[in-house]
Design an enzyme around this catalytic site. Structure first.
Site, PDB file in Angstrom:
ATOM      1  N   CYS A 166       6.473  66.390  -8.678  1.00 36.58           N
ATOM      2  CA  CYS A 166       7.163  65.988  -9.901  1.00 36.58           C
ATOM      3  C   CYS A 166       8.655  65.734  -9.699  1.00 36.58           C
ATOM      4  O   CYS A 166       9.345  65.342 -10.635  1.00 36.58           O
ATOM      5  CB  CYS A 166       6.948  67.037 -10.979  1.00 36.58           C
ATOM      6  N   HIS A 306      14.018  69.260 -17.085  1.00 35.23           N
ATOM      7  CA  HIS A 306      12.659  69.004 -16.604  1.00 35.23           C
ATOM      8  C   HIS A 306      11.686  69.324 -17.737  1.00 35.23           C
ATOM      9  O   HIS A 306      10.768  68.552 -17.995  1.00 35.23           O
ATOM     10  CB  HIS A 306      12.385  69.866 -15.368  1.00 35.23           C
ATOM     11  N   GLU A 317      13.708  77.359 -16.152  1.00 39.05           N
ATOM     12  CA  GLU A 317      14.751  76.330 -16.176  1.00 39.05           C
ATOM     13  C   GLU A 317      15.911  76.749 -17.072  1.00 39.05           C
ATOM     14  O   GLU A 317      17.082  76.481 -16.755  1.00 39.05           O
ATOM     15  CB  GLU A 317      14.185  74.994 -16.643  1.00 39.05           C
ATOM     16  N   LYS A 338      10.165  64.889 -22.234  1.00 42.72           N
ATOM     17  CA  LYS A 338       8.724  65.036 -22.012  1.00 42.72           C
ATOM     18  C   LYS A 338       8.006  65.423 -23.297  1.00 42.72           C
ATOM     19  O   LYS A 338       6.777  65.270 -23.394  1.00 42.72           O
ATOM     20  CB  LYS A 338       8.448  66.084 -20.930  1.00 42.72           C
ATOM     21  N   HIS A 343       4.317  64.395 -19.318  1.00 38.54           N
ATOM     22  CA  HIS A 343       4.848  64.627 -17.972  1.00 38.54           C
ATOM     23  C   HIS A 343       4.288  63.570 -17.028  1.00 38.54           C
ATOM     24  O   HIS A 343       3.095  63.569 -16.713  1.00 38.54           O
ATOM     25  CB  HIS A 343       4.443  66.034 -17.523  1.00 38.54           C
ATOM     26  N   PHE A 402       5.808  70.847  -7.963  1.00 34.01           N
ATOM     27  CA  PHE A 402       4.920  71.742  -7.225  1.00 34.01           C
ATOM     28  C   PHE A 402       5.345  71.766  -5.758  1.00 34.01           C
ATOM     29  O   PHE A 402       5.767  70.755  -5.195  1.00 34.01           O
ATOM     30  CB  PHE A 402       3.474  71.236  -7.308  1.00 34.01           C
TER      31      PHE A 402
END
Length: 415
Positions: A166, A306, A317, A338, A343, A402
């Site tokens: 991502c 994010h 975050e 998002k 996403h 990830f």
């Protein structure tokens, strides 16, 4: 910023997203809090635990691609090439014999051609190896959006594709920034592209307990920073920027939209999917971006987070932003687009960098929609449900993937 490096500016934007298939409609969607999440139509999801997504709607590549290209190319490649062409047109950049070896392409993808792989796996099983398409491998590998965009544009300079989950789109933009800074290219067409709303993609993320399962009310499923968030909503699309050295942009009289001034990346080195506790890796990437830009935390006016809508990401975050920016984190807006687009995995950094530049241009912070229930672990100003006017001179864009990949990009109003 290191002395002697070229300044790098943004001169063009392109976007294919769940809330608009060009930059103008994408921005209209962001500023009006348009929700791109709905039941899945790309395949029959009746047996799936998650039956909704943020699909690109009414996508018609015919004005951009030849019919045979649309038929043969994986969907993520179509998105990436269309967004790249949009960005180059927006930049007014002509690529010809005089500059083609100094213009490059970098389009990241976390998954690549998953639809092609799934489809051809069925062909192999049901019809045998001789019936597998010769386009199977070329369309499934993650670098092909870059390759096809370079062919379409005639760009023969540096060509690369990043696959950092991502964070891929943001890594591609950051790497392109570095190439221009160092004088290895004059311009780069860069961003991210993804199309993983497939039976295997949705089932895999659902099995990992990463997705929201709000099948009864999908429009409220993507709810970053909200106390009742239960997972992300998978999206698709592409966001692409044209970056140029300031010298080249000025020489051809280009309109400069923003300057990219910082790129920070780090690794959690912690877990294959979970972020490191306390957002340590994300905070490190943000500090590195600010240091690279020569900016103090107090200079930041907005963070495009994010903000995935997963319990672990949003809390970590928030901790990362507070660690990197200190008390200043409480004085600025921090929102997640998002909430509207879902996403896009490796495409996220691309469309969110586009959003960061547009937010500065329009003096408007996109909202975090579906925010209803405050979470004490996410106690920053998340711009709930409605866009907010604010002059923005410095914007950070975060992308975490990830594998522990963390990226932060810093953009500044051109001065």
């Amino acid at each position: 910023m290191v002395q002697g490096l070229h300044r790098v500016v943004v001169t063009g934007l392109g976007a294919v997203t769940p809330i608009g298939n060009d930059v103008s409609s994408y921005w209209s969607g962001l500023s009006s809090a348009r929700n791109g999440v709905a039941p899945i139509t790309l395949f029959d999801a009746a047996r799936h635990a998650c039956r909704f997504a943020a699909e690109v709607k009414n996508f018609d590549p015919s004005g951009w691609l030849e019919p045979k290209e649309s038929k043969r190319w994986d969907r993520f490649c179509q998105f990436g090439v269309v967004a790249a062409k949009q960005a180059v047109i927006h930049a007014g950049l002509t690529i010809d014999d005089s500059n083609q070896h100094r213009v490059g392409v970098a389009i990241g993808s976390g998954v690549g051609g998953l639809l092609m792989m799934e489809t051809q796996a069925h062909v192999l099983k049901d019809r045998g190896p001789d019936r597998v398409s010769p386009f199977c491998v070329p369309m499934m590998i993650p670098n092909m959006a870059t390759g096809l965009a370079a062919i379409a544009l005639g760009a023969k300079g540096p060509s690369t594709a990043v696959a950092t989950a991502c964070a891929a789109g943001s890594n591609a933009i950051g790497d392109a920034f570095r190439l221009i800074q160092m004088g290895l290219a004059d311009a780069m067409v860069c961003g991210g592209a993804e199309s993983a709303i497939t039976p295997l993609g949705v089932a895999g993320f659902a099995s990992a307990k990463a997705l929201s399962f709000r099948n009864g009310d999908p429009s409220s499923a993507s709810r970053p920073f909200d106390a009742e968030r239960d997972g992300f909503v998978i999206g698709e699309g592409s966001g692409v920027l044209v970056l140029e050295s300031l010298e080249c942009a000025r020489a051809r009289g280009a309109t400069v939209l923003a300057e990219i001034v910082g790129y920070g990346m780090s690794c959690d080195a912690h877990h294959i999917t979970s972020p490191s506790p306390g957002g340590l890796g994300g905070a490190a990437a943000m500090r590195l971006a600010l240091s690279d830009a020569g900016l103090n935390p107090e200079a930041v006016d907005y963070v495009n987070a994010h903000g995935t809508s997963t319990p672990a990401n949003d809390a970590n975050e928030t901790a990362a932003i507070k660690s990197a920016l200190g008390e200043h984190a409480y004085r600025i807006p921090v929102s997640s687009t998002k909430s509207m687009t879902g996403h896009l995995l490796g495409g996220s950094g691309g469309i969110e960098a586009v959003a960061a530049v547009l937010a500065m241009e329009h003096g408007l912070v996109p909202p975090t929609i579906n925010y209803q229930n405050p979470d004490p672990a996410c106690d920053l100003d998340v711009v709930p449900n409605q866009a907010r006017e604010r002059k923005l001179d410095v914007v950070l864009s975060n992308s975490f993937g990830f594998g522990g990949h963390n990226v932060c990009l810093a953009f500044r109003r051109m001065v």
